[in-house]
Design an enzyme around this catalytic site. Sequence first.
Site, PDB file in Angstrom:
ATOM      1  N   ASP A  16       0.890  -1.256   0.126  1.00 15.92           N
ATOM      2  CA  ASP A  16       0.031  -0.137   0.270  1.00 15.92           C
ATOM      3  C   ASP A  16       0.900   1.110  -0.053  1.00 15.92           C
ATOM      4  O   ASP A  16       2.012   1.082   0.347  1.00 15.92           O
ATOM      5  CB  ASP A  16      -0.912  -0.091   1.288  1.00 15.92           C
ATOM      6  CG  ASP A  16      -1.970   1.080   1.279  1.00 15.92           C
ATOM      7  OD1 ASP A  16      -2.427   1.428   0.215  1.00 15.92           O
ATOM      8  OD2 ASP A  16      -1.841   1.785   2.439  1.00 15.92           O
ATOM      9  N   ASP A  18      -0.303   5.304   0.252  1.00 19.32           N
ATOM     10  CA  ASP A  18      -0.610   6.592   0.928  1.00 19.32           C
ATOM     11  C   ASP A  18      -0.627   5.994   2.602  1.00 19.32           C
ATOM     12  O   ASP A  18      -1.587   5.316   2.658  1.00 19.32           O
ATOM     13  CB  ASP A  18      -1.718   7.018   0.592  1.00 19.32           C
ATOM     14  CG  ASP A  18      -1.763   7.546  -0.766  1.00 19.32           C
ATOM     15  OD1 ASP A  18      -0.829   8.386  -1.002  1.00 19.32           O
ATOM     16  OD2 ASP A  18      -2.748   7.600  -1.562  1.00 19.32           O
TER      17      ASP A  18
END
Length: 177
Positions: A16, A18
Amino acid sequence: AVSDTLLDRHDAVLLDLDGTVYQGNVALPGAYEAIRRIHERDVPVRYVTNNASRSGCAVAEQLVGLGLPAEAAEVNTSAEAGASLLAARLPHGARVLVVGTEALAAEVEKAGLTPVRDSATDPAGVIQGHSPQTNWKDLAEAFVAIRRDALWVACNDDVTLPTERGPLPGNGAMVAA
């Protein structure tokens, strides 16, 4: 075997972005070292983001700018996923109202659909992704199309977006509207 590591037991690592690999324009502590170790073990890496505002190429450029190894082919965005979902459910060439960036519109087109910005074109679908420029008119056009039974796909429903300034309104805040 007892000495197996997590990397030994998986075909790839999904990262992932952000708030995990970076926050805003800053790589988070340990990100570079962890990604370097994954590459050293020759385990494929996929960078995944539910932020539909930028292309995979732009995301890869940001990662490289932060000193992280990345190629556009290693990046998957929610814009790609949303466009793919619509393409699986709508006829080829169908009009899709885009509430989001030009990168999102490009993904819609790449999926074989026709991006539009106006409900007067009677779109068969609506795709909504994060864009700081989304305004009342954009939401109103989507509202009209959805009310006419257009298939609505939100690229994510996170109410906030992590930034170097702290949480700011995310796509979910606009989805709620």
